[in-house]
Motif scaffolding. Sequence first.
Motif, short mmCIF file in Angstrom:
data_model
loop_
_atom_site.label_atom_id
_atom_site.label_comp_id
_atom_site.label_asym_id
_atom_site.label_seq_id
_atom_site.Cartn_x
_atom_site.Cartn_y
_atom_site.Cartn_z
N CYS A 40 0.86 -1.18 0.00
CA CYS A 40 0.00 0.00 0.00
C CYS A 40 0.90 1.23 0.00
CB CYS A 40 -0.92 0.00 1.21
SG CYS A 40 -2.01 1.43 1.33
N VAL A 41 1.27 1.68 -1.19
CA VAL A 41 2.15 2.84 -1.31
C VAL A 41 1.37 4.10 -0.95
CG1 VAL A 41 3.53 4.24 -2.89
CG2 VAL A 41 3.58 1.74 -3.05
N ALA A 42 1.92 4.88 -0.03
CA ALA A 42 1.24 6.09 0.44
C ALA A 42 1.91 7.32 -0.13
CB ALA A 42 1.27 6.15 1.96
N ILE A 43 1.09 8.35 -0.40
CA ILE A 43 1.61 9.65 -0.82
C ILE A 43 0.97 10.72 0.04
CG2 ILE A 43 2.02 8.94 -3.20
CD1 ILE A 43 -0.53 10.46 -3.96
N ASN A 44 1.68 11.84 0.17
CA ASN A 44 1.11 13.00 0.85
C ASN A 44 0.41 13.86 -0.19
OD1 ASN A 44 2.06 12.40 3.45
ND2 ASN A 44 4.10 13.15 2.91
N ASP A 45 -0.87 14.06 0.01
CA ASP A 45 -1.68 14.80 -0.95
C ASP A 45 -2.47 15.85 -0.18
OD1 ASP A 45 -3.41 15.77 -2.82
OD2 ASP A 45 -3.93 13.81 -3.66
N SER A 46 -2.20 17.12 -0.47
CA SER A 46 -2.85 18.20 0.27
C SER A 46 -4.35 18.23 0.04
CB SER A 46 -2.24 19.55 -0.14
OG SER A 46 -2.41 19.77 -1.53
N SER A 47 -4.83 17.57 -1.01
CA SER A 47 -6.26 17.57 -1.30
C SER A 47 -7.00 16.46 -0.57
CB SER A 47 -6.49 17.42 -2.81
OG SER A 47 -6.02 16.15 -3.26
N SER A 48 -6.25 15.59 0.14
CA SER A 48 -6.89 14.49 0.85
C SER A 48 -6.57 14.58 2.34
CB SER A 48 -6.42 13.14 0.30
OG SER A 48 -5.06 12.95 0.58
N ALA A 49 -7.28 13.79 3.12
CA ALA A 49 -7.11 13.82 4.57
C ALA A 49 -5.86 13.09 5.02
CB ALA A 49 -8.34 13.22 5.24
N GLY A 50 -5.25 12.29 4.15
CA GLY A 50 -4.07 11.53 4.55
C GLY A 50 -3.57 10.68 3.41
N PRO A 51 -2.73 9.66 3.71
CA PRO A 51 -2.18 8.80 2.68
C PRO A 51 -3.28 8.09 1.89
CG PRO A 51 -1.07 8.46 4.76
CD PRO A 51 -2.27 9.30 5.04
N LYS A 52 -3.01 7.82 0.63
CA LYS A 52 -3.96 7.09 -0.19
C LYS A 52 -3.20 6.20 -1.17
CE LYS A 52 -4.45 10.61 -3.80
NZ LYS A 52 -5.39 11.49 -4.52
N LEU A 53 -3.89 5.23 -1.75
CA LEU A 53 -3.28 4.35 -2.73
C LEU A 53 -2.94 5.13 -3.99
CD1 LEU A 53 -5.46 1.13 -2.45
CD2 LEU A 53 -3.10 1.42 -1.72
#
Length: 219
Positions: A34-47
């Motif tokens: 489950c590779v996580a990225i930091n995305d300012s548009s989301s609440a936290g890590p996502k696939l």
Amino acid sequence: MMKSFSYLVTLAMLGSAFPLLAFAFDPSLRQDFCVAINDSSSAGPKLTSATADDFFLSGINIPRSTSNPLGSNVTRITVDQIPSLNTLGISIARIDFAPYGVNPPHTHPRATEVLVVLEGTLYVGFVTSNPDNRLFAKILNKGDVIVFPIGLIHFQINMGQTNAVALPHFNSQNPGFITIANAVFGSNPPINPDVLTKAFQLDMDVINYLQKQLWLNND
């Protein structure tokens, strides 16, 4: 009847304890990774669509600067540096030591550490919890390995006149790092000095002096 009731109570107690044990460490995998990225548009890590670079990091062989009062440098390699470590429950680091450099007493709240000495001679140790507070210490040379149990205070110091390098491994993607002196005397905001004078049985002037020092985060 009483025996059956006691048996049911025991089962209920065990059942309530098991969820706590199950979530004491990193979560178990439900897929290959489950590779996580930091995305300012989301609440936290996502696939995300993974690439080979998500599983890769170079440069761990490069010595780090130890030009600081501690004479050491910790380079962490956690999920922040390798996104694919997310949910895998493992991470590593590199510690560089100048001659007589120290990695001061600290703890990892979320991981046990297995440390391998790559170069040099280190004096290392950890202290058990209350009430024993027993010190386990060893002198390690190149190729030696030692275990620091989860949550226990431990340290390393270079005993040689040459540089030393160690490679710690952790059973968490983000083991956490709490340096004892930093946490106690360098907290933000500061701990009330009355608490520290009583706890350490020191004069207020000594506590005030310690709280004014620049406590380094060794990373």
